[in-house]
Design a protein around this motif. Structure first.
Motif, PDB file in Angstrom:
ATOM      1  N   VAL A  11     -27.814 -20.218 -37.964  1.00 46.48           N
ATOM      2  CA  VAL A  11     -27.615 -21.656 -38.151  1.00 46.48           C
ATOM      3  C   VAL A  11     -28.903 -22.401 -37.819  1.00 46.48           C
ATOM      4  N   GLU A  12     -29.585 -21.986 -36.760  1.00 42.43           N
ATOM      5  CA  GLU A  12     -30.847 -22.641 -36.385  1.00 42.43           C
ATOM      6  C   GLU A  12     -31.902 -22.444 -37.456  1.00 42.43           C
ATOM      7  N   LEU A  66     -22.734 -22.378 -47.445  1.00 44.43           N
ATOM      8  CA  LEU A  66     -23.295 -22.607 -46.107  1.00 44.43           C
ATOM      9  C   LEU A  66     -24.661 -21.966 -45.900  1.00 44.43           C
ATOM     10  N   GLN A  67     -25.131 -21.212 -46.889  1.00 45.08           N
ATOM     11  CA  GLN A  67     -26.423 -20.536 -46.793  1.00 45.08           C
ATOM     12  C   GLN A  67     -26.497 -19.618 -45.580  1.00 45.08           C
ATOM     13  N   LEU A  68     -25.408 -18.927 -45.306  1.00 45.48           N
ATOM     14  CA  LEU A  68     -25.334 -17.979 -44.206  1.00 45.48           C
ATOM     15  C   LEU A  68     -24.751 -16.666 -44.719  1.00 45.48           C
ATOM     16  N   THR A  69     -25.039 -15.584 -44.004  1.00 48.62           N
ATOM     17  CA  THR A  69     -24.475 -14.291 -44.391  1.00 48.62           C
ATOM     18  C   THR A  69     -23.456 -13.836 -43.356  1.00 48.62           C
ATOM     19  N   ALA A  70     -22.483 -13.069 -43.843  1.00 44.55           N
ATOM     20  CA  ALA A  70     -21.448 -12.498 -42.985  1.00 44.55           C
ATOM     21  C   ALA A  70     -21.289 -11.038 -43.340  1.00 44.55           C
ATOM     22  N   SER A  71     -20.866 -10.259 -42.367  1.00 43.47           N
ATOM     23  CA  SER A  71     -20.516  -8.865 -42.615  1.00 43.47           C
ATOM     24  C   SER A  71     -19.001  -8.725 -42.537  1.00 43.47           C
ATOM     25  N   ALA A  72     -18.459  -7.840 -43.369  1.00 45.87           N
ATOM     26  CA  ALA A  72     -17.005  -7.699 -43.446  1.00 45.87           C
ATOM     27  C   ALA A  72     -16.603  -6.240 -43.373  1.00 45.87           C
ATOM     28  N   GLY A  73     -15.498  -5.997 -42.687  1.00 46.35           N
ATOM     29  CA  GLY A  73     -14.879  -4.691 -42.673  1.00 46.35           C
ATOM     30  C   GLY A  73     -13.481  -4.822 -43.250  1.00 46.35           C
ATOM     31  N   VAL A  74     -13.094  -3.912 -44.106  1.00 46.10           N
ATOM     32  CA  VAL A  74     -11.796  -3.977 -44.774  1.00 46.10           C
ATOM     33  C   VAL A  74     -11.077  -2.652 -44.560  1.00 46.10           C
ATOM     34  N   SER A  75      -9.843  -2.723 -44.037  1.00 43.47           N
ATOM     35  CA  SER A  75      -9.080  -1.491 -43.837  1.00 43.47           C
ATOM     36  C   SER A  75      -7.604  -1.807 -43.651  1.00 43.47           C
ATOM     37  N   ILE A  76      -6.873  -0.824 -43.126  1.00 47.23           N
ATOM     38  CA  ILE A  76      -5.411  -0.943 -43.029  1.00 47.23           C
ATOM     39  C   ILE A  76      -4.962  -1.558 -41.706  1.00 47.23           C
ATOM     40  N   ASN A  77      -5.882  -1.703 -40.733  1.00 46.01           N
ATOM     41  CA  ASN A  77      -5.497  -2.298 -39.455  1.00 46.01           C
ATOM     42  C   ASN A  77      -6.700  -2.965 -38.786  1.00 46.01           C
ATOM     43  N   LYS A  78      -6.440  -3.658 -37.701  1.00 46.57           N
ATOM     44  CA  LYS A  78      -7.467  -4.435 -37.028  1.00 46.57           C
ATOM     45  C   LYS A  78      -8.565  -3.550 -36.439  1.00 46.57           C
ATOM     46  N   PHE A  79      -8.165  -2.445 -35.832  1.00 46.02           N
ATOM     47  CA  PHE A  79      -9.125  -1.577 -35.168  1.00 46.02           C
ATOM     48  C   PHE A  79     -10.184  -1.060 -36.144  1.00 46.02           C
ATOM     49  N   ILE A  80      -9.726  -0.522 -37.268  1.00 45.03           N
ATOM     50  CA  ILE A  80     -10.670   0.049 -38.232  1.00 45.03           C
ATOM     51  C   ILE A  80     -11.504  -1.047 -38.890  1.00 45.03           C
TER      52      ILE A  80
END
Length: 368
Positions: free
Chosen positions: A24-25, A143-157
């Motif tokens: 953001v900065e 927003l001109q920002l990047t995010a990383s994403a994890g996709v799976s069958i539950n929160k832990f993974i």
């Protein structure tokens, strides 16, 4: 293959903004683009702590939670920036609005991190991977920002997956891959396994999920207490925790064990000041204020006491936290006493804003 008899299959996305404060900065101040920056306390005096560092700074070994003086030693050109929580909150609110286009089942962990359950998404897209791609694109475009994403069958993974290809990563671990993924996962990478537990596991010859899987549930509990049952299920891909939009956080605090025992009031006040700053930052970041402040004191002989004070109105600013903690400490008999640990905790919360609560398992100050 995951034991489907005991596993609830959901479509879960974990979104984690990349070096959120620092990004953001750099977005708002073009002169910082491409330069090593650290958001957090100044290294001057006794020094502050790095809340987050830009990826340019991380190349030098600068990391979250690192003392600012150490960060400056590693990266002499490091630029220190005081946090602007108002800007981060505004950006976080926008990000949550993007999430809400797809689902109402959103569980923020902090300003820069959240779980989304898109098992039944609003737009009928059906593919969690496609939704994650659209969210990442919207965050970047708007927003001109990047995010990383994890996709799976539950929160832990999903949580672990989001960290695999940072920054700007997207990792999908489908049902047929979950068990193999966990079996090959080093124990120190398990979300919820800290350094102490990881070392204990390794001392027992447990280095990967496959090693943990060889233990019975009773063995797990014998070695690791209540968490043992959780580890037993996790190594089998079983995590049936729901995404909860309104988790209740009961307390926020920080404490420090000192490399040497404190013997003078000045030393104690200086350490309380740093702890109060950490607590205030955590409260600010998670949009919380509280009514009861508790001071924790552990002496050199490991005897421990607590003292608390309750307010009529909500408080959360650093100065009030510090002055209250000092006042409580002044009422403790310190004659011929040495202190090895001090801690401050605030509880009895009301929301400052009507934002969903952070997850109570881990209240994050430092972003990734």
């Amino acid at each position: 293959m995951v034991d489907k008899q005991h596993t609830i299959i959901r479509k879960i996305i974990h979104i984690d903004m990349d070096a959120f404060y620092a990004s953001v900065e750099q977005r708002d101040n073009p002169e910082y683009v491409g330069k090593p920056i650290a958001v957090g306390g100044s290294p001057e005096g006794r020094g502050g702590v790095v809340a987050t560092a830009s990826y340019e700074a991380r190349k030098f070994g600068v990391r979250s939670a690192m003392p600012s003086k150490e960060a400056l030693r590693l990266c002499p050109d490091l630029i220190f920036i005081r946090p602007r929580f108002a800007a981060y909150k505004e950006t976080s609110s926008y990000i949550r609005e993007i999430f809400s286009r797809y689902t109402d089942l959103i569980e923020p962990l902090s300003l820069d991190e959240a779980y989304l359950d898109v098992t039944n998404d609003k737009l009928g897209i059906g593919s969690a991977l496609e939704i994650a791609e659209q969210i990442k694109k919207a965050i970047f475009d708007e927003l001109q920002l990047t995010a990383s994403a994890g996709v799976s069958i539950n929160k832990f993974i999903a949580k672990i997956a989001s960290d695999i290809n940072k920054p700007n990563g997207l990792t999908f671990i489908g049902p047929s891959k979950v068990e193999t993924f966990i079996e090959n996962l080093p124990v120190e990478k398990f979300y919820g396994v800290g350094k102490v537990t990881a070392k204990k596991m390794q001392s027992l010859g447990l280095f990967k999920g496959a090693d943990l899987k060889k233990l019975s549930e009773s063995d797990m509990v014998r070695h690791f207490g209540k968490s043992g049952s959780f580890y037993f299920r996790i190594v089998r891909g079983i995590d049936n925790r729901e995404v909860q939009p309104h988790r209740e956080t009961k307390s926020v605090g920080a404490e420090d064990t000192f490399p040497y025992d404190l013997t003078t009031p000045d030393e104690m006040y200086q350490e309380l000041s740093k702890i109060a700053e950490t607590v205030a930052n955590r409260l600010e970041k998670n949009e919380l204020k509280g009514r009861t402040l508790t001071l924790k004191v552990k002496f050199s002989d490991f005897r421990q006491i607590t003292r608390n004070h309750s307010f009529q109105s909500l408080i959360g600013d650093q100065q009030t936290i510090l002055e209250t903690a000092k006042s409580l400490l002044n009422n403790v008999d310190l004659q011929d006493k040495k202190i090895r640990l001090l801690g401050i905790t605030l509880s009895r919360f009301d929301l400052v804003m009507q934002a969903p609560q952070v997850e109570s398992e881990q209240l994050k100050l430092f972003d990734s």
